[in-house]
Design a protein around this motif. Structure first.
Motif: not given
Ligand code: MN
Ligand code: MN
Length: 467
Positions: A362-377, A379-388
């Motif tokens: 995420a770069m400052l000044n490039l605008g709002v930032c979307f994370n399809k997923y978060t989590g660790s290792r 993707k553990s603990g992530s809510s992975d958003a659907n591509a659709e």
């Protein structure tokens, strides 16, 4: 993938709107250093924008209709605002979620002690802090003390120009030879984070020289609390006092492009989320919702965390006031909703470039930032958003001319973290993480870009309109 710097998009008129919004946000930050203060400030914004208290309507026999604006403050620590849509609630809501708790030091339940002529409050840190950052800087004490009779004493000491402040002392470099050899994790012990609150005993008390026994400095501090606030030492048992950096958020940089402030995580998402719903005029197609929650920084547990039923219960109350049938109506309302779960992103920092994978940072000044997923290792603990769903959000952002980017939280094996998205995903709704990049996240003073704040607000407004 090329992303244009958001500042290059602004003409004079938009720059003026951006600056005004950033100034409003700075004022909000200054009055909202705790989750309770943030919920109260949110209520003031909602009331001014014509929202009515949902709790006053529940059980009153009143009904809700499209265009109605209602809010709910939950246990004084969470805040929800709704604008009722033209179509049935069963078709789903457009939800903006964020959290209003921030890392800090909490005062223990039995906190007051004296050591060698100094009076202290013992603390227990809240959320992920780097402990050494909290030494030797001016600190303020915010919160409530609830007395046995239910009376509430509100405190905010250390913010007004002539208020005293507090601090946690640090070791002088001249004597830190042994300490310097320790790892950062061991540098300061959590139990050593004691807030210095006084050093003078009461004058001329006529006592003999048995001060060690009587703890006169602690007694003097308690006497001030008794005189000023009417509270006793025992009252700390039913208090929630939070130690936060003292002072106001400030414009940062010669160009004033940034804001240095406490608690951008996650008020920099909570504020524009609420404003987007409050600023919506007229009757939306789908029902709009902003939910500002507590306890994200310690795992979203407890009755005010996103893992409690308060959100679902509130939607059930709305459903009842709208005449929706039973529990299946509530389930449909939740399942058919679309949500932006907003939390700050780790802004790429050239000073620590090694922990980021630059093309997905995420770069400052490039605008709002979307994370399809978060989590660790993995993707553990992530809510992975659907591509659709990601595709639908992309289209909405591009159509509205919002500056946006995508990111992951650092390199794959560098660490990780979670948000509230997975808790909302339990309702089987479409939800994606998004937010504003931050430098020095979880430090007493964090940095954000005003352009990213502004683009977040534009993104939220577009989502409410078009999602
Ligand atoms: Mn956060
Ligand atoms: Mn955080």
């Amino acid at each position: 993938m090329y992303r244009k710097n958001a500042w290059k998009n602004y003409d004079e008129a938009e720059r003026a709107r951006l600056d005004a919004f950033a100034a409003d946000y700075r004022r909000f930050l200054d009055g909202a250093k705790t989750e309770r203060e943030a919920a109260e400030a949110a209520e003031a914004i909602a009331v001014a924008a014509g929202f009515r208290d949902l709790d006053a309507l529940i059980g009153s026999g009143a009904a809700l209709k499209p265009g109605d604006r209602v809010y709910r403050k939950w246990m004084n620590k969470c805040f929800l605002a709704f604008v009722i849509g033209a179509e049935s609630l069963e078709k789903g809501m457009r939800i903006l979620g964020a959290h209003i708790d921030s890392p800090r030091l909490d005062v223990k339940q039995n906190p007051v002690f004296e050591d060698e002529g100094f009076a202290y409050l013992d603390t227990h840190y809240y959320g992920g802090i780097r402990k050494y950052q909290w030494l030797a800087l001016p600190l303020a004490l915010h919160g409530v003390i609830v007395k046995k009779d239910g009376g509430v004493v509100k405190l905010a000491v250390g913010e007004a120009e002539d208020d005293p402040v507090f601090c946690i002392s640090d070791l002088l470099p001249h004597l830190s030879q042994e300490q310097q050899g320790k790892t950062v994790a061991k540098f300061v012990d959590g139990e050593a984070l004691n807030l210095l609150i006084g050093s003078a005993p009461a004058a001329k008390d006529g006592s003999a020289e048995d001060d060690e026994e009587k703890k006169p400095v602690k007694a003097a501090a308690l006497a001030i609390l008794k005189e000023r606030y009417g509270v006793e030492e025992e009252d700390f048992i039913s208090a929630e006092l939070e130690i936060v950096p003292a002072g106001r958020a400030r414009d940062m940089g010669f160009d004033r492009s940034m804001i240095l402030g406490y608690g951008h995580d996650d008020r920099v998402c909570a504020y524009p989320s609420l404003r987007a719903v409050a600023d919506f005029e007229g009757t939306p197609r789908a029902t709009l919702c902003a939910v500002l929650t507590d306890k994200e920084e310690i795992g979203s547990e407890g009755a005010t965390g996103m893992n409690s039923s308060y959100f679902e219960n509130t939607v059930a109350e709305l459903a009842a006031l709208l005449g929706l049938p039973g529990s299946v109506g509530v389930r449909r309302a939740l399942q058919n909703s679309r949500m932006l779960s907003s939390d700050v992103s780790a802004g790429f920092d050239p000073a620590f470039a090694g922990v980021f994978e630059k093309k997905n940072a995420a770069m400052l000044n490039l605008g709002v930032c979307f994370n399809k997923y978060t989590g660790s290792r993995g993707k553990s603990g992530s809510s992975d958003a659907n591509a659709e769903y990601v595709a639908a959000v992309r289209r909405i952002m591009d159509d509205a001319g919002v500056a946006w980017q995508t990111s992951e939280l650092g390199k794959v094996d560098a660490g990780g973290g979670g948000t509230i998205a997975w808790l909302c995903a339990r309702y089987a709704m479409n939800v994606i993480d998004c937010g504003v990049p931050v430098l020095s996240m979880h430090a007493p003073w964090e940095v954000i870009s005003k352009a990213d704040l502004w683009e977040a607000y534009k993104a939220y407004a577009a989502f409410l309109e078009k999602a």
